[in-house]
Design an enzyme around this catalytic site. Structure first.
Site, PDB file in Angstrom:
ATOM      1  N   GLN A  71       0.656  -1.270   0.073  1.00  0.00           N
ATOM      2  CA  GLN A  71       0.013  -0.011  -0.140  1.00  0.00           C
ATOM      3  C   GLN A  71       0.728   1.374   0.055  1.00  0.00           C
ATOM      4  O   GLN A  71       1.967   1.117  -0.004  1.00  0.00           O
ATOM      5  CB  GLN A  71      -0.795   0.082   1.141  1.00  0.00           C
ATOM      6  CG  GLN A  71      -1.844  -0.872   1.433  1.00  0.00           C
ATOM      7  CD  GLN A  71      -3.165  -1.052   2.170  1.00  0.00           C
ATOM      8  OE1 GLN A  71      -3.118  -1.434   3.113  1.00  0.00           O
ATOM      9  NE2 GLN A  71      -3.875   0.035   2.228  1.00  0.00           N
ATOM     10  N   HIS A  72      -0.014   2.535  -0.378  1.00  0.00           N
ATOM     11  CA  HIS A  72       0.615   3.756  -0.126  1.00  0.00           C
ATOM     12  C   HIS A  72       1.788   4.201  -1.264  1.00  0.00           C
ATOM     13  O   HIS A  72       1.968   5.296  -1.236  1.00  0.00           O
ATOM     14  CB  HIS A  72       1.352   3.831   1.295  1.00  0.00           C
ATOM     15  CG  HIS A  72       0.595   3.475   2.439  1.00  0.00           C
ATOM     16  ND1 HIS A  72      -0.784   3.527   2.522  1.00  0.00           N
ATOM     17  CD2 HIS A  72       0.866   2.455   3.464  1.00  0.00           C
ATOM     18  CE1 HIS A  72      -1.291   2.818   3.645  1.00  0.00           C
ATOM     19  NE2 HIS A  72      -0.335   2.406   4.115  1.00  0.00           N
ATOM     20  N   ASP A 226      -2.388  -4.888   0.600  1.00  0.00           N
ATOM     21  CA  ASP A 226      -2.027  -6.354   1.058  1.00  0.00           C
ATOM     22  C   ASP A 226      -2.708  -6.763   2.356  1.00  0.00           C
ATOM     23  O   ASP A 226      -3.150  -7.925   2.327  1.00  0.00           O
ATOM     24  CB  ASP A 226      -0.640  -6.270   1.156  1.00  0.00           C
ATOM     25  CG  ASP A 226      -0.022  -5.334   2.071  1.00  0.00           C
ATOM     26  OD1 ASP A 226      -0.808  -4.351   2.671  1.00  0.00           O
ATOM     27  OD2 ASP A 226       1.272  -5.141   2.152  1.00  0.00           O
TER      28      ASP A 226
END
EC number: 2.7.1.17
Length: 466
Positions: A71-72, A226
């Site tokens: 992520q991110h 995830d």
């Protein structure tokens, strides 16, 4: 037999699993490595995905596929869909100053938590966009769209080159700082606050939305972050808190309630089913075990044996595991520390024990925070590479104070993506109920002393900038 594909594009590697859509049985799989670092060009992920797909026997015969991923990460694209610069990943902390500025500019952490369920830290996407705008203005001027790693890979699999076709899902969008899981809407005002102007953003799909199609016509699911994919892949029951010990450590549980934590300890993410996924994340998890093994010159099996040969609490030795700074608590410039070093504790066994306990104490603090914000916690489901350590399995119940279930090792993120793909192919209100192997169960009485020692030591660390 209908087949589905699940893809996990993690920090370290890309995994592809091909499963029976009805039963979840594994048919074939593939894997390829990613380059190290906190800044990676997305082309490396695409190359690894192609290699993993080839090793898994291709996707020509699948009925649906979904991509889950780290992520991110900031994937910045120009108007032609070309990558502007290497992606800044979740574990890149150069935007810590930008995060602090954004908190102040909106009026504090509580304002951010109320707006989007999370409080800025260096991990989140908007802080990286602010860093880009301030430090690389020439690159920032080229950016027309921003997306996340799994969004970009899904888009690439679809064959589109139009940035207007990029799709995402609720779970990954909820980690950007400019999308609200509670309202299911983008906060473009916050994007403009962080980056200085609006951008093309991915369309946020529901649990069974279609993000595109493979060349064979099979639909691509919305994908997931995830952790949300892992929750789907483990088949966790209500009240099962998942503790994942990978590069980062995560503690999360599906919930009907969106938490609002102005301190930022609990992030109010979304899950893959239309609910919420309150989560606590630490930057230092399995890497703590890696570092301890390296320091002692042993492999992980020997590290585990050493840890279990020392007494609970390591006779007062405490390892505070902020080896790469820390996200929870938010101390990006902190370093690790060892406390309670005496003649009695100056041996490999005590250090090994302190490393395992320190890592688990940080995760147990995360569990406490989830419960304080209304999460139900009946059992712990322990997954990830660190869960393979016998010392971790046996010590964890004493720190979490609850039974610990350890499923057989598996690719739970990729499995969650595959289960989502089966849901997309089949339709319906709930994902398919795949059978799962029985987990090992570990139980022990709580040992409060370990948590008390850690609480006393965790604030006494050295700032790496001094």
């Amino acid at each position: 037999m209908a087949l589905v594909a699940g893809i996990d594009s993690s920090t370290q590697s890309c995994k592809v699993v091909i499963r029976d859509a009805e039963t979840g049985a594994l048919v074939r799989q593939g894997r390829a490595s990613h380059p190290d670092g906190t800044e990676v060009h997305p082309d490396a992920w695409w190359s690894a995905l192609q290699s993993a797909i080839e090793e898994a026997g291709g996707l020509d015969d699948v009925a649906a596929a979904s991509v889950a991923g780290q992520q991110h990460g900031m994937v910045a694209l120009d108007e032609n869909g070309e990558v502007v610069r290497p992606a800044l990943l979740w574990n890149d902390t150069r935007s810590a100053g930008a995060a602090a500025d954004l908190i102040a500019e909106l009026g504090g952490g509580e304002k951010w938590a109320e707006a989007v369920g999370i409080v800025p830290v260096a991990s989140f996407t908007l802080t990286k966009l602010r860093w880009l705008a301030r430090n690389e203005p020439a690159n920032a001027a080229k950016v027309a769209a921003v997306c996340l790693p799994h969004d970009w890979l899904t888009w690439k699999l679809s064959g589109s080159t139009d940035i207007a076709d990029i799709k995402t899902d609720r779970s990954d969008a909820s980690g950007t700082l400019y999308w609200s899981a509670k309202t299911n809407e983008y906060r473009r005002d916050l994007l403009e606050l962080g980056f200085g102007r609006d951008l093309v953003l991915p369309e946020v799909l529901g649990p069974t939305g279609i993000a595109g199609h493979l060349p064979n016509g099979a639909p691509l699911g919305p994908g997931a972050g995830d952790n949300a994919a892992a929750a789907l892949g483990t088949g966790a029951l209500p009240g099962d808190v998942i503790v994942s010990i990978g590069t980062s450590g995560t503690v999360f549980v599906s919930s009907d309630v969106a938490p609002v934590d102005g301190r930022g300890t609990v992030a109010g993410f979304a899950d893959t089913t239309g609910r919420f996924l309150p989560i606590v994340v630490t930057l230092n998890a399995a890497r703590v075990l890696d570092a301890a093994a390296k320091l002692l010159g042993v492999d992980h099996d020997e590290l585990s044996r050493l840890a279990l040969s020392a007494p609970a609490g390591a006779d007062g030795m405490v390892l505070v595991p902020y080896l790469e700074g820390e996200r929870t608590p938010n101390r990006p410039d902190a370093t690790g520390a060892i406390h309670g070093l005496t003649l009695k504790t100056s041996d490999p066994a005590h250090l090994a024990r302190a490393a395992v306990e320190g890592m688990l104490c940080a995760l147990a603090d995360g569990l406490d925070a989830l419960v304080a914000h209304g999460a139900e916690a009946n059992r712990i489901v322990l997954v990830g590479g660190g869960a393979r350590s016998e010392a971790v399995r046996r010590i964890a119940p004493a720190l979490f104070g609850k039974p610990v279930l350890v499923p057989p090792p598996g690719e739970y993120v990729a499995d969650g993506a595959a289960r989502q793909a089966a849901w997309v192919a089949r339709g319906g209100d709930t994902p398919p109920a795949w059978s799962a192997a029985s987990p090992e169960v570990y139980e022990d009485d709580p040992v409060p002393l370990i948590r008390e020692q850690y609480a006393a030591a965790q604030n006494a660390v050295i700032d790496r900038t001094r």
